[in-house]
Enzyme design. Sequence first.
Site, short mmCIF file in Angstrom:
data_model
loop_
_atom_site.label_atom_id
_atom_site.label_comp_id
_atom_site.label_asym_id
_atom_site.label_seq_id
_atom_site.Cartn_x
_atom_site.Cartn_y
_atom_site.Cartn_z
N ASP A 102 -3.53 4.73 -6.66
CA ASP A 102 -4.05 6.19 -6.49
C ASP A 102 -3.07 7.48 -7.67
OD1 ASP A 102 -6.44 7.66 -4.36
OD2 ASP A 102 -4.17 8.60 -4.85
N HIS A 295 -10.59 1.17 -2.26
CA HIS A 295 -10.50 2.06 -3.41
C HIS A 295 -8.24 1.74 -2.92
CE1 HIS A 295 -7.82 5.37 -5.12
NE2 HIS A 295 -7.38 5.81 -3.84
#
Length: 316
Positions: A102, A295
């Site tokens: 991320d 994610h």
Amino acid sequence: MTEIAHRFVESTSGLRMHVAEAGSGPLVLLLHGFPECWYSWRHQLVALAEAGYHAVAPDQRGYARTGGPADPAQYTMHHLVGDVVGLIDALGEEQAVVAGHDWGAPVAWAAAQFRPERVRGVIGMSVPHRPRSSRPPVQAMREAFGDGFYMVYFQQPGVPEAEFDQDRSAMFRRMAATEPGEPSGLPVVPDGGGFLDASREPKELPDWLTEEDIATYVREYETAGFTGPLNWYRNLDRNWELTAAWHRAPVTPPALFIAGDRDPVVVGGARRAVDRLADFVPNLRDTVWLAGCGHWTQQERPGEVNEAVIGFLRGL
């Protein structure tokens, strides 16, 4: 079983950083994303240590036990890369493999781009390296997605952190439990609403996340809160200005990219950035797609991520 130890390290950047670490051997730095901390690497710390590496997961600038300065201007990419290089120095090493997920991925890519002599290899998860854009990013995002796009919403001082502080447990539950590949894609704040209105309270947590995991994140954010992490977003345009010297500069160290094929960061048109990754990362060794993964890559699929990372490390 291998134990994870905790201590504070004085980075030569001037920041006192909390780190979680395990093992001994070649250094591997693990850089978390938003809204996370060292804990997002709990599975990798143990696996890397048992594979013969010194795995170190810091709380990055502004986050959790590290905390950070009050001035938002001290959260630029130069500061973040300086913390990484300063941590390598403080740990007594000349080089490290730097992995990031991320927001940690852009920091890892930038460390490899700015200071390639200090980065033995770079691993990006979820976020591919993107060359510097031709114009400032916040206005471009506003024009493309509107004022409600979450990165634009995060530009407002005090507003998102006040929302998150109302119920931190709900914030982490909604962020982590969002179903991968939902049609809504990346969050857009509805008119008159807040960031959390762009998601829903899950009926149950996904199988990779427990209530104790949520409680751990809440505890880790208890002191520092969210302003420091959100300041990373508030430097997007400043980063664009400061990185002009690296416009289109390649990332030269050996590299690995890992992502879930249902991660909204890399689905649809965003997939092109992954397909073109080798154009700007010429020593890209492999791209690993995790089928059905969203994610939160290293938490959702720890076994597959550990296998890919250790294989890459052994090939250096």
